[in-house]
Scaffold this motif. Structure first.
Motif, PDB file in Angstrom:
ATOM      1  N   GLY A 271       0.813  -1.218   0.000  1.00 37.19           N
ATOM      2  CA  GLY A 271       0.000   0.000   0.000  1.00 37.19           C
ATOM      3  C   GLY A 271       0.845   1.266   0.000  1.00 37.19           C
ATOM      4  O   GLY A 271       0.551   2.221  -0.720  1.00 37.19           O
ATOM      5  N   VAL A 272       1.897   1.282   0.800  1.00 42.87           N
ATOM      6  CA  VAL A 272       2.780   2.456   0.857  1.00 42.87           C
ATOM      7  C   VAL A 272       3.438   2.674  -0.513  1.00 42.87           C
ATOM      8  O   VAL A 272       3.477   3.802  -1.019  1.00 42.87           O
TER       9      VAL A 272
ATOM     10  N   ALA B  89      -3.833   4.762   8.538  1.00 47.78           N
ATOM     11  CA  ALA B  89      -3.249   6.062   8.185  1.00 47.78           C
ATOM     12  C   ALA B  89      -3.249   6.235   6.674  1.00 47.78           C
ATOM     13  O   ALA B  89      -3.563   7.309   6.158  1.00 47.78           O
ATOM     14  N   GLY B  90      -2.899   5.172   5.958  1.00 40.10           N
ATOM     15  CA  GLY B  90      -2.940   5.222   4.498  1.00 40.10           C
ATOM     16  C   GLY B  90      -4.341   5.507   3.989  1.00 40.10           C
ATOM     17  O   GLY B  90      -4.523   6.299   3.051  1.00 40.10           O
ATOM     18  N   LEU B  91      -5.322   4.905   4.616  1.00 41.86           N
ATOM     19  CA  LEU B  91      -6.708   5.159   4.214  1.00 41.86           C
ATOM     20  C   LEU B  91      -7.119   6.598   4.516  1.00 41.86           C
ATOM     21  O   LEU B  91      -7.826   7.224   3.732  1.00 41.86           O
ATOM     22  N   VAL B  92      -6.645   7.137   5.644  1.00 40.34           N
ATOM     23  CA  VAL B  92      -6.913   8.550   5.959  1.00 40.34           C
ATOM     24  C   VAL B  92      -6.310   9.431   4.864  1.00 40.34           C
ATOM     25  O   VAL B  92      -6.959  10.350   4.363  1.00 40.34           O
ATOM     26  N   LEU B  93      -5.083   9.142   4.500  1.00 41.99           N
ATOM     27  CA  LEU B  93      -4.402   9.919   3.466  1.00 41.99           C
ATOM     28  C   LEU B  93      -5.180   9.884   2.149  1.00 41.99           C
ATOM     29  O   LEU B  93      -5.233  10.871   1.421  1.00 41.99           O
TER      30      LEU B  93
ATOM     31  N   LEU C 230       5.707   5.011   8.096  1.00 41.08           N
ATOM     32  CA  LEU C 230       4.828   6.185   8.181  1.00 41.08           C
ATOM     33  C   LEU C 230       5.493   7.392   7.517  1.00 41.08           C
ATOM     34  O   LEU C 230       4.835   8.155   6.811  1.00 41.08           O
ATOM     35  N   GLU C 231       6.801   7.552   7.704  1.00 43.09           N
ATOM     36  CA  GLU C 231       7.522   8.644   7.037  1.00 43.09           C
ATOM     37  C   GLU C 231       7.415   8.509   5.522  1.00 43.09           C
ATOM     38  O   GLU C 231       7.234   9.506   4.816  1.00 43.09           O
TER      39      GLU C 231
ATOM     40  N   LYS D 230       0.782  13.838  10.556  1.00 40.27           N
ATOM     41  CA  LYS D 230       1.736  14.276  11.591  1.00 40.27           C
ATOM     42  C   LYS D 230       1.303  13.888  13.005  1.00 40.27           C
ATOM     43  O   LYS D 230       2.147  13.471  13.806  1.00 40.27           O
ATOM     44  N   PRO D 231       0.016  13.979  13.374  1.00 38.86           N
ATOM     45  CA  PRO D 231      -0.364  13.562  14.731  1.00 38.86           C
ATOM     46  C   PRO D 231      -0.026  12.091  15.017  1.00 38.86           C
ATOM     47  O   PRO D 231       0.342  11.749  16.142  1.00 38.86           O
ATOM     48  N   LEU D 232      -0.099  11.247  14.012  1.00 39.19           N
ATOM     49  CA  LEU D 232       0.259   9.839  14.197  1.00 39.19           C
ATOM     50  C   LEU D 232       1.764   9.691  14.368  1.00 39.19           C
ATOM     51  O   LEU D 232       2.238   8.904  15.193  1.00 39.19           O
TER      52      LEU D 232
END
Length: 118
Positions: free
Chosen positions: A15-16, A60-64, A96-97, A109-111
């Motif tokens: 996914g990334v 996080a990927g889904l949020v993005l 995450l980076e 960033k909050p994550l």
């Protein structure tokens, strides 16, 4: 190759990569798979930190990709920090980076800050 105890890791990395390539639909499908694979592991071992970390990254990927819930990703990252090895969190931080390097990645960033907190 189907390896149930590693499928969540492979799906997150996939996914990334897809997100970084701008393949939004394929990335979304990979992140959804990662959530599903992580759910299966966490059903068997509810406190498995790697499962929470990888599910948090998938979320996080889904949020993005405007298809997820930041609160759920936050919850997973908070759970991952409980009893996890620093090496595992460091690996999650690097992934995450890589995800944050995508357009609008600053939304995550909050994550990132959660993983940095001691």
């Amino acid at each position: 190759m189907d390896v149930p105890e590693n499928n969540h890791n492979a799906a997150v990395v996939h996914g990334v990569i897809l997100a970084r390539l701008g393949e939004r639909e394929a990335a979304r499908a990979a992140f959804q798979d990662a959530v599903r694979f992580s759910d299966a592991i966490l059903t068997e071992i509810p406190d498995e930190s790697r499962g929470h970390c990888m599910r948090g990254l998938a979320r996080a990927g889904l949020v993005l990709l405007d298809a997820g819930d930041m609160a759920l990703a936050t919850q997973d990252y908070m759970q991952a920090k409980i009893g996890s090895a620093k090496g595992m969190l460091k690996e999650g931080l690097k992934l995450l980076e890589a995800l944050m390097a995508c357009p609008n990645g600053e939304r995550l960033k909050p994550l990132y800050d959660i993983l940095l907190l001691e």
